[in-house]
Design an enzyme around this catalytic site. Structure first.
Site, PDB file in Angstrom:
ATOM      1  N   SER A  15       0.820  -1.217   0.000  1.00 41.00           N
ATOM      2  CA  SER A  15       0.000   0.000   0.000  1.00 41.00           C
ATOM      3  C   SER A  15       0.853   1.268   0.000  1.00 41.00           C
ATOM      4  O   SER A  15       0.590   2.201  -0.759  1.00 41.00           O
ATOM      5  CB  SER A  15      -0.902   0.005   1.230  1.00 41.00           C
ATOM      6  OG  SER A  15      -1.720  -1.136   1.227  1.00 41.00           O
ATOM      7  N   GLU A  35       9.409  -5.478  -6.559  1.00 38.65           N
ATOM      8  CA  GLU A  35       8.590  -6.352  -5.714  1.00 38.65           C
ATOM      9  C   GLU A  35       8.878  -7.795  -6.143  1.00 38.65           C
ATOM     10  O   GLU A  35       8.879  -8.101  -7.333  1.00 38.65           O
ATOM     11  CB  GLU A  35       7.104  -6.017  -5.918  1.00 38.65           C
ATOM     12  CG  GLU A  35       6.133  -6.960  -5.236  1.00 38.65           C
ATOM     13  CD  GLU A  35       6.277  -7.000  -3.709  1.00 38.65           C
ATOM     14  OE1 GLU A  35       6.098  -5.961  -3.064  1.00 38.65           O
ATOM     15  OE2 GLU A  35       6.589  -8.094  -3.180  1.00 38.65           O
ATOM     16  N   LYS A  51      -8.903 -11.028   4.345  1.00 40.47           N
ATOM     17  CA  LYS A  51      -9.433 -11.223   5.706  1.00 40.47           C
ATOM     18  C   LYS A  51     -10.875 -10.755   5.805  1.00 40.47           C
ATOM     19  O   LYS A  51     -11.742 -11.473   6.277  1.00 40.47           O
ATOM     20  CB  LYS A  51      -8.534 -10.458   6.687  1.00 40.47           C
ATOM     21  CG  LYS A  51      -8.952 -10.418   8.130  1.00 40.47           C
ATOM     22  CD  LYS A  51      -9.920  -9.335   8.500  1.00 40.47           C
ATOM     23  CE  LYS A  51      -9.575  -7.937   8.133  1.00 40.47           C
ATOM     24  NZ  LYS A  51      -8.537  -7.307   8.920  1.00 40.47           N
ATOM     25  N   GLU A 184      -9.526 -11.685  14.808  1.00 36.23           N
ATOM     26  CA  GLU A 184     -10.196 -11.734  13.499  1.00 36.23           C
ATOM     27  C   GLU A 184     -10.260 -13.161  12.954  1.00 36.23           C
ATOM     28  O   GLU A 184     -11.292 -13.589  12.427  1.00 36.23           O
ATOM     29  CB  GLU A 184      -9.499 -10.794  12.518  1.00 36.23           C
ATOM     30  CG  GLU A 184      -9.688  -9.341  12.943  1.00 36.23           C
ATOM     31  CD  GLU A 184      -9.050  -8.320  12.023  1.00 36.23           C
ATOM     32  OE1 GLU A 184      -9.442  -7.146  12.094  1.00 36.23           O
ATOM     33  OE2 GLU A 184      -8.140  -8.674  11.249  1.00 36.23           O
TER      34      GLU A 184
HETATM   35  P1  NDP Z   1      -0.825  -7.594  17.797  1.00 31.54           P
HETATM   36  O1  NDP Z   1       0.339  -6.795  18.188  1.00 31.54           O
HETATM   37  O2  NDP Z   1      -2.138  -6.946  17.578  1.00 31.54           O
HETATM   38  O3  NDP Z   1      -1.063  -8.755  18.849  1.00 31.54           O
HETATM   39  C1  NDP Z   1      -0.047  -9.649  19.178  1.00 31.54           C
HETATM   40  C2  NDP Z   1      -0.580 -10.560  20.254  1.00 31.54           C
HETATM   41  O4  NDP Z   1       0.362 -11.598  20.498  1.00 31.54           O
HETATM   42  C3  NDP Z   1      -0.814  -9.850  21.567  1.00 31.54           C
HETATM   43  O5  NDP Z   1      -1.977 -10.368  22.132  1.00 31.54           O
HETATM   44  C4  NDP Z   1       0.423 -10.202  22.367  1.00 31.54           C
HETATM   45  O6  NDP Z   1       0.198 -10.263  23.748  1.00 31.54           O
HETATM   46  C5  NDP Z   1       0.714 -11.603  21.875  1.00 31.54           C
HETATM   47  N1  NDP Z   1       2.130 -11.969  21.932  1.00 31.54           N
HETATM   48  C6  NDP Z   1       3.189 -11.234  21.565  1.00 31.54           C
HETATM   49  N2  NDP Z   1       4.331 -11.921  21.726  1.00 31.54           N
HETATM   50  C7  NDP Z   1       3.981 -13.123  22.217  1.00 31.54           C
HETATM   51  C8  NDP Z   1       4.698 -14.264  22.590  1.00 31.54           C
HETATM   52  N3  NDP Z   1       6.020 -14.303  22.499  1.00 31.54           N
HETATM   53  N4  NDP Z   1       4.017 -15.337  23.050  1.00 31.54           N
HETATM   54  C9  NDP Z   1       2.671 -15.309  23.140  1.00 31.54           C
HETATM   55  N5  NDP Z   1       1.932 -14.245  22.801  1.00 31.54           N
HETATM   56  C10 NDP Z   1       2.580 -13.158  22.355  1.00 31.54           C
HETATM   57  O7  NDP Z   1      -0.329  -8.399  16.508  1.00 31.54           O
HETATM   58  P2  NDP Z   1      -1.105  -9.179  15.390  1.00 31.54           P
HETATM   59  O8  NDP Z   1      -0.184 -10.260  14.974  1.00 31.54           O
HETATM   60  O9  NDP Z   1      -2.475  -9.541  15.818  1.00 31.54           O
HETATM   61  O10 NDP Z   1      -1.218  -8.079  14.247  1.00 31.54           O
HETATM   62  C11 NDP Z   1      -0.049  -7.397  13.795  1.00 31.54           C
HETATM   63  C12 NDP Z   1      -0.365  -5.970  13.435  1.00 31.54           C
HETATM   64  O11 NDP Z   1      -1.067  -5.961  12.203  1.00 31.54           O
HETATM   65  C13 NDP Z   1      -1.284  -5.277  14.428  1.00 31.54           C
HETATM   66  O12 NDP Z   1      -0.578  -4.629  15.425  1.00 31.54           O
HETATM   67  C14 NDP Z   1      -2.045  -4.313  13.567  1.00 31.54           C
HETATM   68  O13 NDP Z   1      -1.368  -3.088  13.598  1.00 31.54           O
HETATM   69  C15 NDP Z   1      -2.010  -4.924  12.193  1.00 31.54           C
HETATM   70  N6  NDP Z   1      -3.323  -5.472  11.856  1.00 31.54           N
HETATM   71  C16 NDP Z   1      -4.381  -4.632  11.749  1.00 31.54           C
HETATM   72  C17 NDP Z   1      -5.629  -5.138  11.447  1.00 31.54           C
HETATM   73  C18 NDP Z   1      -6.784  -4.209  11.346  1.00 31.54           C
HETATM   74  O14 NDP Z   1      -6.566  -3.018  11.196  1.00 31.54           O
HETATM   75  N7  NDP Z   1      -8.010  -4.686  11.441  1.00 31.54           N
HETATM   76  C19 NDP Z   1      -5.853  -6.545  11.221  1.00 31.54           C
HETATM   77  C20 NDP Z   1      -4.673  -7.346  11.379  1.00 31.54           C
HETATM   78  C21 NDP Z   1      -3.469  -6.819  11.677  1.00 31.54           C
HETATM   79  P3  NDP Z   1       0.216  -8.943  24.692  1.00 31.54           P
HETATM   80  O15 NDP Z   1      -1.092  -8.268  24.463  1.00 31.54           O
HETATM   81  O16 NDP Z   1       0.340  -9.509  26.067  1.00 31.54           O
HETATM   82  O17 NDP Z   1       1.374  -8.167  24.268  1.00 31.54           O
END
Ligand code: NDP
Length: 461
Positions: A15, A35, A51, A184
C-alpha cells in the site's frame, strides 16, 4: 550534477510503496518499484482484503440463525470452504492486477525482483544481479508474522498468510495471541464452524483498546463459542500419527487440534535488505528509524509503513507515503499527523476505536467524563440474538472535547470512521449533543448519551 538512473526507487509494492511510486511518477519523476511477490503487499494479498472477505463469509452462519425470526425458512445451510477460498483469491488477483495497471498508467517501472540496498544511492536486484542508481530510495517492505522459532514444534504451526490458502477447513484450530489477527481469525474460523480456541498470555485480549471494550469482546466471543485460554503460552507442539497437532501449554493443558496458528505480532521486513551497507539505523525491533517526514538517518533513504513500526495500519502507510511524495516531488512539505488514527478489529463483535481509552485519558488529562451506552440492537432483539453493543465516549472535562470513541457492535468499523472526523476536528460533547439523531439506528446512541457514568477520577459506575 550526478545523473541517477531514477529519481525514486521504491522497494516493496504494498500500500505505501505503490502510493508513493504512483504519486511521484505522476508528478513527472522517473520512478522504479521492485517487488518479488505479487503487487499489492500485505493488505491486498494476505491481509485486510482477503481477511475481510472471509469475515463476510463467516457472518452468514449467524445471519442464517437470525433469519428464522424474520420469517425465513432455510434448508440446513452447507458451507464449502474451497468456494469461498477460491473466490477470495480471485478477488485478490483482480485487485493486484488493478494495482499493477495503476502503477503502469502513472509511468512507474515495475521490477519483479527482490531489491537490496548497496549504498545510499544504489540498489541491486537479487535475481537479475543488475544494479541501478536512484536519487532517493524508499523502503516500503512491510512486515511478516512473528514465528516463535525457539518453540519446539513451531514449524507445525501456520500464520495468517497460510490460513488463506488452506486446502481443507480444519475441524479445530488453536490460535496463539490476543491481538487483531488472533481475534479476526478466531471470528472467521468459529463463524465457519471450526472448533476454535485462543491461547493468550495475559488476562484480557486486545491490549491497547479500552478496558471495557476488551472485556465485552472477550465475553461475546466466548458466548458465541470461541474458547479463550488466558495466562498461558505454548511450551511445545507435537505431531500426532493422524497428522493432527498436540499443543502443550504452560498451564499444563494439552490441546489436540487440526491446526495451530500463530498471531503473536509482526516484525518489520528489514533483514537481508542491505540497509547496513548504507548505514541506515534500525531500532531494537529491526524497524527503520525515521523522522516525521519518514526520512531515515541517511538523507537519501526514506521508509514508510509497517517497516517503520509506527502505527501498523494500511491507511497510515498510505498517508505516510503520500506525505513523502508531496514533500519530495510536489513541493508541498507534509508530515503525516499520527494523532487520532482510528482502527477497527473485524471480530465478533467488530470493534471501532479512535482517540484515548478511558484509562489513558484519565492518566493524561486527569479530569474526564465517561459516557456509556450498552444495548441490544433491535435486529438482535427480534432475532433472539443475545449480542449486545457497547459504545463509550471519553470527554475531557476541562474543554468538553470528545477525546475518545470506542464501539463494539455491528458496523462499529463503519461508525468509527465517521466519529473519527469529529474527534480529529476536536468537537465538543455539546456539539455532538446538538447533532440530531437518525432514528432508528444504533449510531444515534452516539448523540444521545445524556449523563456521564463516571466523572474525573471516579471509577466507572
Ligand atoms: P498484535 O500486536 O495486535 O497482537 C499480538 C498478540 O500476540 C498480543 O496479544 C500479544 O500479547 C501476543 N504476543 C506477543 N508476543 C507473544 C509471545 N512471544 N508469546 C505469546 N503471545 C505473544 O499483533 P497481530 O499479529 O495480531 O497483528 C499485527 C499488526 O497488524 C497489528 O498490530 C495491527 O497493527 C495490524 N493489523 C491490523 C488489522 C486491522 O486493522 N483490522 C488486522 C490485522 C493486523 P500482549 O497483548 O500480552 O502483548
Amino acid at each position: 550534477m550526478m545523473q541517477y538512473d531514477y529519481d525514486l526507487f521504491v522497494i516493496g509494492a504494498g500500500s505505501g510503496g505503490v502510493r508513493a511510486a504512483r504519486l511521484a511518477a505522476k508528478s513527472g519523476a522517473r520512478v522504479a518499484i521492485a517487488e518479488d511477490d505479487r503487487i499489492g503487499g500485505t493488505c491486498v494479498i494476505r491481509g485486510c482484503v482477503p481477511k475481510k472477505l472471509l469475515v463476510y463469509g463467516s457472518e452468514f452462519s449467524q445471519h442464517f440463525r437470525d433469519a428464522a425470526a424474520f420469517g425465513w425458512t432455510l434448508d440446513a445451510p452447507r458451507f464449502d470452504w474451497a468456494t469461498l477460498r477460491d473466490n477470495v483469491q480471485n478477488e485478490v488477483s483482480r485487485l493486484s492486477g488493478l494495482y499493477r495497471t495503476n502503477l503502469e498508467a502513472a509511468g512507474a517501472a515495475i521490477i519483479e525482483d527482490r531489491a537490496e540496498v548497496v549504498d545510499a544511492h544504489t540498489v541491486r536486484m537479487k535475481k537479475s544481479g543488475k544494479t541501478c542508481s536512484a536519487e532517493r530510495i524508499l523502503i516500503a517492505t512491510g512486515g511478516h508474522t512473528t514465528i516463535p522459532r525457539d518453540l519446539k514444534g513451531h514449524e507445525l504451526g501456520i500464520s495468517s498468510t497460510h490460513a488463506f490458502h488452506l486446502e481443507k477447513l480444519p475441524k479445530s484450530i488453536v490460535i496463539a495471541g490476543g491481538g487483531y489477527i488472533a481475534i479476526e481469525f478466531a471470528t472467521i474460523f468459529s463463524g465457519l464452524g471450526v472448533d476454535t480456541t485462543i491461547v493468550y498470555r495475559s488476562e484480557q485480549i486486545l491490549r491497547g483498546f479500552d478496558t471495557e471494550i476488551r472485556a465485552h469482546v472477550q465475553s461475546e466471543l466466548q458466548r458465541t463459542g470461541v474458547k479463550i485460554v488466558t495466562g498461558a503460552v505454548f511450551t511445545e507442539i507435537d505431531k500426532l500419527a493422524d497428522g493432527r497437532k498436540l499443543a502443550f501449554l504452560t498451564n499444563n493443558m494439552r490441546l489436540e487440534v487440526d491446526q495451530v496458528m500463530f498471531a503473536i505480532g509482526r516484525d518489520p521486513n528489514t533483514r537481508g535488505l542491505g540497509l547496513e551497507n548504507a548505514g541506515v539505523k534500525l531500532n531494537e525491533r529491526g524497524a527503520v528509524i525515521v523522522d516525521e517526514y519518514s526520512r531515515s538517518n541517511v538523507s537519501s533513504i526514506w521508509a514508510v509503513g509497517d517497516v517503520t513500526d509506527r502505527i501498523n495500519l494500511t491507511p497510515v502507510a498510505i498517508r505516510e507515503a503520500q506525505a513523502f511524495a508531496w514533500t519530495e516531488f510536489m513541493n508541498k512539505p507534509t508530515a503525516f499527523d499520527h494523532a487520532d488514527v482510528a482502527s477497527a478489529v473485524f471480530g465478533r463483535p467488530p470493534v471501532g476505536a479512535v482517540g484515548l481509552t478511558e484509562d489513558d485519558a484519565r492518566a493524561k488529562l486527569g479530569r474526564i467524563k465517561v459516557f456509556r451506552s450498552q444495548f441490544r440492537p433491535m435486529r438482535n432483539i427480534l432475532a433472539g440474538n443475545e449480542q449486545r453493543t457497547l459504545m463509550k465516549l471519553i470527554v475531557d472535562a476541562a474543554s468538553d472535547r470528545v477525546v475518545g470513541v470506542h464501539i463494539a457492535g455491528p458496523e462499529a468499523p463503519e461508525l468509527v470512521q465517521v466519529a473519527a472526523i469529529a474527534v480529529k476536528a476536536k468537537l465538543t460533547k455539546a456539539q455532538w449533543d446538538a447533532t440530531c439523531a437518525v432514528h432508528p439506528t444504533a449510531a444515534e446512541e452516539l448523540v444521545l448519551m445524556g449523563e456521564p457514568v463516571a466523572h474525573d477520577n471516579e471509577a466507572p459506575a
